[in-house]
Scaffold this motif. Structure first.
Motif, PDB file in Angstrom:
ATOM      1  N   VAL A 135     119.305  59.097  33.109  1.00 36.03           N
ATOM      2  CA  VAL A 135     119.121  60.339  33.077  1.00 36.03           C
ATOM      3  C   VAL A 135     120.272  61.005  32.539  1.00 36.03           C
ATOM      4  CG1 VAL A 135     118.139  62.440  34.074  1.00 36.03           C
ATOM      5  CG2 VAL A 135     117.407  60.146  35.118  1.00 36.03           C
ATOM      6  N   LEU A 136     119.933  61.788  31.441  1.00 35.90           N
ATOM      7  CA  LEU A 136     121.050  62.964  31.215  1.00 35.90           C
ATOM      8  C   LEU A 136     120.565  64.098  31.614  1.00 35.90           C
ATOM      9  CD1 LEU A 136     123.423  63.584  29.275  1.00 35.90           C
ATOM     10  CD2 LEU A 136     121.712  63.846  27.403  1.00 35.90           C
ATOM     11  N   PHE A 137     121.492  64.730  32.379  1.00 29.42           N
ATOM     12  CA  PHE A 137     121.257  66.142  32.819  1.00 29.42           C
ATOM     13  C   PHE A 137     122.095  66.927  32.005  1.00 29.42           C
ATOM     14  CE2 PHE A 137     120.575  63.805  36.673  1.00 29.42           C
ATOM     15  CZ  PHE A 137     119.166  64.315  37.068  1.00 29.42           C
ATOM     16  N   GLU A 190     129.371  77.546  29.115  1.00 36.90           N
ATOM     17  CA  GLU A 190     129.852  76.265  29.288  1.00 36.90           C
ATOM     18  C   GLU A 190     128.945  75.211  28.949  1.00 36.90           C
ATOM     19  OE1 GLU A 190     132.944  75.358  28.702  1.00 36.90           O
ATOM     20  OE2 GLU A 190     133.959  77.287  28.879  1.00 36.90           O
ATOM     21  N   PRO A 191     128.832  74.470  27.899  1.00 38.65           N
ATOM     22  CA  PRO A 191     128.115  73.452  27.686  1.00 38.65           C
ATOM     23  C   PRO A 191     128.448  72.157  28.547  1.00 38.65           C
ATOM     24  CG  PRO A 191     129.334  73.507  25.726  1.00 38.65           C
ATOM     25  CD  PRO A 191     129.784  74.625  26.672  1.00 38.65           C
ATOM     26  N   ARG A 192     127.512  71.557  29.480  1.00 31.59           N
ATOM     27  CA  ARG A 192     127.878  70.546  30.494  1.00 31.59           C
ATOM     28  C   ARG A 192     126.738  69.675  30.399  1.00 31.59           C
ATOM     29  NH1 ARG A 192     129.779  74.035  35.910  1.00 31.59           N
ATOM     30  NH2 ARG A 192     131.219  75.310  34.794  1.00 31.59           N
ATOM     31  N   SER A 193     126.877  68.626  30.377  1.00 31.17           N
ATOM     32  CA  SER A 193     126.014  67.394  30.451  1.00 31.17           C
ATOM     33  C   SER A 193     126.719  66.121  31.317  1.00 31.17           C
ATOM     34  CB  SER A 193     125.674  66.795  29.199  1.00 31.17           C
ATOM     35  OG  SER A 193     124.600  67.894  28.376  1.00 31.17           O
ATOM     36  N   LEU A 194     125.693  65.534  32.134  1.00 26.14           N
ATOM     37  CA  LEU A 194     126.068  64.350  32.824  1.00 26.14           C
ATOM     38  C   LEU A 194     125.056  63.369  32.680  1.00 26.14           C
ATOM     39  CD1 LEU A 194     127.771  63.260  35.386  1.00 26.14           C
ATOM     40  CD2 LEU A 194     126.231  64.319  36.848  1.00 26.14           C
ATOM     41  N   ARG A 248     124.242  56.139  42.927  1.00 23.49           N
ATOM     42  CA  ARG A 248     124.125  57.139  41.613  1.00 23.49           C
ATOM     43  C   ARG A 248     125.712  56.739  41.099  1.00 23.49           C
ATOM     44  NH1 ARG A 248     122.390  63.209  40.471  1.00 23.49           N
ATOM     45  NH2 ARG A 248     120.510  61.775  40.179  1.00 23.49           N
ATOM     46  N   LEU A 249     125.387  56.419  39.805  1.00 25.31           N
ATOM     47  CA  LEU A 249     126.629  56.440  38.818  1.00 25.31           C
ATOM     48  C   LEU A 249     126.757  57.481  38.095  1.00 25.31           C
ATOM     49  CD1 LEU A 249     126.579  52.517  37.928  1.00 25.31           C
ATOM     50  CD2 LEU A 249     127.672  53.576  39.818  1.00 25.31           C
ATOM     51  N   GLY A 250     127.915  58.112  37.637  1.00 25.77           N
ATOM     52  CA  GLY A 250     127.776  59.134  36.553  1.00 25.77           C
ATOM     53  C   GLY A 250     128.869  59.285  35.692  1.00 25.77           C
ATOM     54  N   LEU A 251     128.671  59.838  34.428  1.00 28.96           N
ATOM     55  CA  LEU A 251     129.651  59.899  33.340  1.00 28.96           C
ATOM     56  C   LEU A 251     129.344  61.363  32.809  1.00 28.96           C
ATOM     57  CD1 LEU A 251     131.714  58.712  31.406  1.00 28.96           C
ATOM     58  CD2 LEU A 251     129.819  57.665  30.306  1.00 28.96           C
ATOM     59  N   ASP A 252     130.444  62.002  32.800  1.00 27.28           N
ATOM     60  CA  ASP A 252     130.564  63.403  31.944  1.00 27.28           C
ATOM     61  C   ASP A 252     130.210  63.011  30.634  1.00 27.28           C
ATOM     62  OD1 ASP A 252     130.720  65.276  34.251  1.00 27.28           O
ATOM     63  OD2 ASP A 252     132.743  64.973  34.081  1.00 27.28           O
ATOM     64  N   LEU A 253     129.322  63.713  29.879  1.00 29.36           N
ATOM     65  CA  LEU A 253     129.144  63.514  28.478  1.00 29.36           C
ATOM     66  C   LEU A 253     129.845  64.568  27.716  1.00 29.36           C
ATOM     67  CD1 LEU A 253     127.867  61.990  26.195  1.00 29.36           C
ATOM     68  CD2 LEU A 253     125.757  63.471  26.285  1.00 29.36           C
ATOM     69  N   SER A 254     130.936  64.346  26.801  1.00 28.71           N
ATOM     70  CA  SER A 254     131.637  65.163  26.096  1.00 28.71           C
ATOM     71  C   SER A 254     132.458  64.430  25.068  1.00 28.71           C
ATOM     72  CB  SER A 254     132.554  65.888  26.984  1.00 28.71           C
ATOM     73  OG  SER A 254     133.710  64.913  27.279  1.00 28.71           O
ATOM     74  N   ARG A 255     132.952  65.133  24.165  1.00 29.17           N
ATOM     75  CA  ARG A 255     133.696  64.270  22.912  1.00 29.17           C
ATOM     76  C   ARG A 255     134.740  63.384  23.472  1.00 29.17           C
ATOM     77  NH1 ARG A 255     134.910  69.080  19.026  1.00 29.17           N
ATOM     78  NH2 ARG A 255     134.987  70.139  21.108  1.00 29.17           N
ATOM     79  N   LYS A 256     135.385  64.009  24.743  1.00 25.61           N
ATOM     80  CA  LYS A 256     136.399  63.164  25.400  1.00 25.61           C
ATOM     81  C   LYS A 256     135.939  62.132  26.028  1.00 25.61           C
ATOM     82  CE  LYS A 256     139.134  67.493  26.358  1.00 25.61           C
ATOM     83  NZ  LYS A 256     139.604  68.246  27.436  1.00 25.61           N
TER      84      LYS A 256
END
Length: 271
Positions: A232-234, A129-133, A60-68
């Motif tokens: 997938v976007l969690f 807290e809004p979180r997406s991965l 699994r590869l992952g990337l936090d989705l945020s403005r940053k």
């Protein structure tokens, strides 16, 4: 964000029914207008922009989705992901999804008392807290039954494939063979102790939402999957005892509580 795009999802949300077995969830197809969806998946980052998960989940590869992290997206896809990120991390989106699960969220009341006290931002609201991965899973990825961490409220899995070639590579829901078995702390359990109750198909432009509870056992089955990568976007809004992002959201405390005296205890903190 174009209101027509939002309204497309919200119209589907209005029509879809909550399923309660083995725990509250719903699954939607045709989530976004087709042209918008095509632009969204065309703007996904390359593998090098993701971090690899540690063993045993190194597939699994992952990337936090945020403005940053938007600078990790290709230049041509950055604008659409910027507006999409702002929408799914908005109070409006959270309120729409929370309203869908409103009849069920208080089932976790006994687990959440201390959590809600720490997260209280007013006599009647708690910090969310809004979180997406974003993840990209390859053929050897599997994860055994677990319920997800206790801070999570509702979990959304937005499937982002180009076609239906990996249809079986969806999230599975499990029913414990021992009907009395529960777990709040999200340990990983043996597949043999569970039976598959439902598997959401991994098809384009679909989304699965479910409620975290002490029997929300879910995972990914051990199968022979295509090695093209499963995007997938969690979406995992969480009750947070302290502010983590610069734009925390909120939900009414009473959503998470059985009717009774605990809400009055929270109100006393602000008296």
């Amino acid at each position: 964000m174009n209101n027509e795009i939002k309204d497309h999802l919200y119209a589907n949300l209005e029509k879809v029914a909550i399923v309660t077995d083995p725990f509250p969830y719903f699954y939607m197809c045709d989530v976004l207008p087709a042209q918008y969806y095509e632009k969204l998946i065309a703007g996904l980052p390359v593998n090098e922009s993701y971090d690899r998960f540690p063993a045993p989940y190194e597939s699994r590869l992952g990337l936090d989705l945020s403005r940053k992290t938007l600078d990790k997206f290709p230049e041509g896809g950055r604008a659409i992901w910027e507006e999409f990120e702002a929408w799914i991390h908005s109070q409006e989106f959270l309120d729409k999804i929370a309203a869908k699960f409103q009849p069920f969220l208080d089932v976790n009341a006994s687990y959440r008392k201390e959590q809600l006290k720490k997260a209280a931002t007013s006599p009647s609201t708690v910090r969310i807290e809004p979180r997406s991965l974003l993840v990209r899973d390859y053929s050897n990825f599997a994860i055994s039954p677990h319920t997800d961490s206790g801070s999570k409220t509702i979990v959304g899995a937005f499937y982002l494939p180009k076609d239906e070639a990996q249809k079986p590579f969806g999230t599975s829901f499990y029913r414990a063979r021992n009907p009395a078995f529960t777990d709040w702390d999200s340990e990983r359990f043996e597949y043999a102790d569970f039976e598959v109750a439902y598997t959401a198909e991994y098809v384009p432009n679909s989304m699965l939402f479910f409620m975290k509870c002490d029997h929300s056992f879910h995972g990914v089955e051990q199968r022979e999957y295509s090695n093209t990568g499963r995007d997938v976007l969690f979406w995992t809004p969480a009750i947070a005892g302290k502010q983590i992002t610069d734009k925390p959201l909120s939900l009414p405390t009473e959503l998470f509580l059985k009717k009774g005296g605990f809400l009055n205890q929270v109100k006393k903190l602000f008296a």
